[in-house]
Design a protein around this motif. Structure first.
Motif, PDB file in Angstrom:
ATOM      1  N   TYR A  32     137.734 -66.164 139.001  1.00  0.00           N
ATOM      2  CA  TYR A  32     137.332 -64.796 138.695  1.00  0.00           C
ATOM      3  C   TYR A  32     137.077 -64.563 137.220  1.00  0.00           C
ATOM      4  O   TYR A  32     137.915 -64.881 136.367  1.00  0.00           O
ATOM      5  CB  TYR A  32     138.402 -63.804 139.156  1.00  0.00           C
ATOM      6  N   THR A  33     135.936 -63.976 136.928  1.00  0.00           N
ATOM      7  CA  THR A  33     135.740 -63.340 135.633  1.00  0.00           C
ATOM      8  C   THR A  33     136.738 -62.193 135.518  1.00  0.00           C
ATOM      9  O   THR A  33     137.057 -61.535 136.515  1.00  0.00           O
ATOM     10  CB  THR A  33     134.305 -62.795 135.536  1.00  0.00           C
ATOM     11  N   ALA A  50     135.552 -59.331 127.928  1.00  0.00           N
ATOM     12  CA  ALA A  50     135.514 -60.022 129.210  1.00  0.00           C
ATOM     13  C   ALA A  50     135.528 -61.523 128.961  1.00  0.00           C
ATOM     14  O   ALA A  50     135.121 -62.003 127.891  1.00  0.00           O
ATOM     15  CB  ALA A  50     134.275 -59.630 130.014  1.00  0.00           C
ATOM     16  N   ILE A  51     135.986 -62.251 129.975  1.00  0.00           N
ATOM     17  CA  ILE A  51     136.083 -63.697 129.875  1.00  0.00           C
ATOM     18  C   ILE A  51     135.654 -64.307 131.206  1.00  0.00           C
ATOM     19  O   ILE A  51     136.000 -63.799 132.270  1.00  0.00           O
ATOM     20  CB  ILE A  51     137.510 -64.126 129.482  1.00  0.00           C
ATOM     21  N   SER A  52     134.887 -65.354 131.138  1.00  0.00           N
ATOM     22  CA  SER A  52     134.416 -65.999 132.356  1.00  0.00           C
ATOM     23  C   SER A  52     135.548 -66.765 133.038  1.00  0.00           C
ATOM     24  O   SER A  52     136.612 -66.979 132.466  1.00  0.00           O
ATOM     25  CB  SER A  52     133.252 -66.945 132.045  1.00  0.00           C
ATOM     26  N   TRP A  53     135.300 -67.203 134.255  1.00  0.00           N
ATOM     27  CA  TRP A  53     136.341 -67.790 135.094  1.00  0.00           C
ATOM     28  C   TRP A  53     136.966 -69.033 134.477  1.00  0.00           C
ATOM     29  O   TRP A  53     138.157 -69.272 134.644  1.00  0.00           O
ATOM     30  CB  TRP A  53     135.775 -68.102 136.483  1.00  0.00           C
ATOM     31  N   GLY A  56     134.941 -70.306 129.500  1.00  0.00           N
ATOM     32  CA  GLY A  56     133.887 -70.888 128.683  1.00  0.00           C
ATOM     33  C   GLY A  56     133.118 -69.875 127.881  1.00  0.00           C
ATOM     34  O   GLY A  56     132.487 -70.210 126.880  1.00  0.00           O
ATOM     35  N   SER A  57     133.180 -68.605 128.310  1.00  0.00           N
ATOM     36  CA  SER A  57     132.441 -67.548 127.627  1.00  0.00           C
ATOM     37  C   SER A  57     133.330 -66.330 127.464  1.00  0.00           C
ATOM     38  O   SER A  57     134.058 -65.956 128.389  1.00  0.00           O
ATOM     39  CB  SER A  57     131.199 -67.158 128.436  1.00  0.00           C
ATOM     40  N   THR A  58     133.248 -65.736 126.294  1.00  0.00           N
ATOM     41  CA  THR A  58     133.972 -64.494 126.024  1.00  0.00           C
ATOM     42  C   THR A  58     133.001 -63.471 125.432  1.00  0.00           C
ATOM     43  O   THR A  58     132.014 -63.840 124.780  1.00  0.00           O
ATOM     44  CB  THR A  58     135.139 -64.714 125.055  1.00  0.00           C
ATOM     45  N   TYR A  59     133.303 -62.223 125.677  1.00  0.00           N
ATOM     46  CA  TYR A  59     132.435 -61.130 125.237  1.00  0.00           C
ATOM     47  C   TYR A  59     133.305 -60.006 124.687  1.00  0.00           C
ATOM     48  O   TYR A  59     134.394 -59.751 125.199  1.00  0.00           O
ATOM     49  CB  TYR A  59     131.598 -60.610 126.418  1.00  0.00           C
ATOM     50  N   TYR A  60     132.778 -59.346 123.671  1.00  0.00           N
ATOM     51  CA  TYR A  60     133.529 -58.267 123.034  1.00  0.00           C
ATOM     52  C   TYR A  60     132.609 -57.085 122.720  1.00  0.00           C
ATOM     53  O   TYR A  60     131.432 -57.261 122.383  1.00  0.00           O
ATOM     54  CB  TYR A  60     134.150 -58.755 121.724  1.00  0.00           C
ATOM     55  N   ALA A  61     133.188 -55.900 122.807  1.00  0.00           N
ATOM     56  CA  ALA A  61     132.500 -54.728 122.293  1.00  0.00           C
ATOM     57  C   ALA A  61     132.426 -54.835 120.780  1.00  0.00           C
ATOM     58  O   ALA A  61     133.323 -55.403 120.133  1.00  0.00           O
ATOM     59  CB  ALA A  61     133.244 -53.462 122.697  1.00  0.00           C
ATOM     60  N   ASP A  62     131.387 -54.288 120.203  1.00  0.00           N
ATOM     61  CA  ASP A  62     131.230 -54.346 118.748  1.00  0.00           C
ATOM     62  C   ASP A  62     132.425 -53.715 118.029  1.00  0.00           C
ATOM     63  O   ASP A  62     132.807 -54.151 116.945  1.00  0.00           O
ATOM     64  CB  ASP A  62     129.938 -53.642 118.331  1.00  0.00           C
ATOM     65  N   PHE A 103     133.025 -66.326 140.444  1.00  0.00           N
ATOM     66  CA  PHE A 103     131.996 -66.920 139.590  1.00  0.00           C
ATOM     67  C   PHE A 103     130.897 -65.928 139.233  1.00  0.00           C
ATOM     68  O   PHE A 103     129.709 -66.245 139.245  1.00  0.00           O
ATOM     69  CB  PHE A 103     131.396 -68.162 140.268  1.00  0.00           C
ATOM     70  N   VAL A 104     131.329 -64.711 138.917  1.00  0.00           N
ATOM     71  CA  VAL A 104     130.399 -63.651 138.517  1.00  0.00           C
ATOM     72  C   VAL A 104     130.241 -63.677 137.004  1.00  0.00           C
ATOM     73  O   VAL A 104     131.229 -63.764 136.271  1.00  0.00           O
ATOM     74  CB  VAL A 104     130.926 -62.278 138.978  1.00  0.00           C
ATOM     75  N   VAL A 105     129.016 -63.566 136.550  1.00  0.00           N
ATOM     76  CA  VAL A 105     128.772 -63.521 135.104  1.00  0.00           C
ATOM     77  C   VAL A 105     129.431 -62.274 134.527  1.00  0.00           C
ATOM     78  O   VAL A 105     129.283 -61.181 135.078  1.00  0.00           O
ATOM     79  CB  VAL A 105     127.261 -63.503 134.819  1.00  0.00           C
TER      80      VAL A 105
END
Length: 126
Positions: A32-33, A50-53, A56-62, A103-105
């Motif tokens: 799960y993401t 957010a973070i991928s399952w 491998g990928s992380t995302y942040y608000a500015d 496995f959702v982006v």
């Protein structure tokens, strides 16, 4: 069904740090993401990170980039949000969330997430 339970909120002075935890149960957590959002009264629910399952990928608000770090321990079914250099404007109820499918982006949209925790209050004093 996925159950999410957050913890780690509290009261901290500006410039301080907190680490939020979100324990998931019910399914294969590692597939799960996971996302973190926050909400303050009178405002829309805001994407934080957010973070991928497979992490491998992380995302942040500015607004939190460079201050917050998301990471996960799949062996413990837990996702974390390390919050440093906290500001009064970070005051909110913080929620972790998971989408319906595996496995959702990762997405910054609350509508992309189906399962939500109960939230944990973070208060940053000036």
């Amino acid at each position: 069904q996925v159950q999410l339970v957050e913890s780690g909120g509290g009261l901290v002075q500006a410039g301080g740090s907190l680490r939020l935890s979100c324990v998931a149960s019910g399914r294969t957590f590692s597939s799960y993401t996971m996302g973190w959002f926050r909400h303050t009264p009178g405002k829309e629910r805001e994407f934080v990170s957010a973070i991928s399952w497979a992490a491998g990928s992380t995302y942040y608000a500015d607004s939190v980039k460079g201050r917050f770090t998301i990471f996960r321990d799949n062996a413990k079914n837990t996702v974390y949000l390390q919050m440093d250099s906290l500001k009064p404007e970070d005051t909110a109820v913080y929620y972790c969330a998971a989408p319906h499918g595996t496995f959702v982006v990762p997405s910054p949209l609350p509508s992309s997430y189906r399962y939500w925790g109960q939230g944990t209050q973070v208060t940053v004093s000036s």
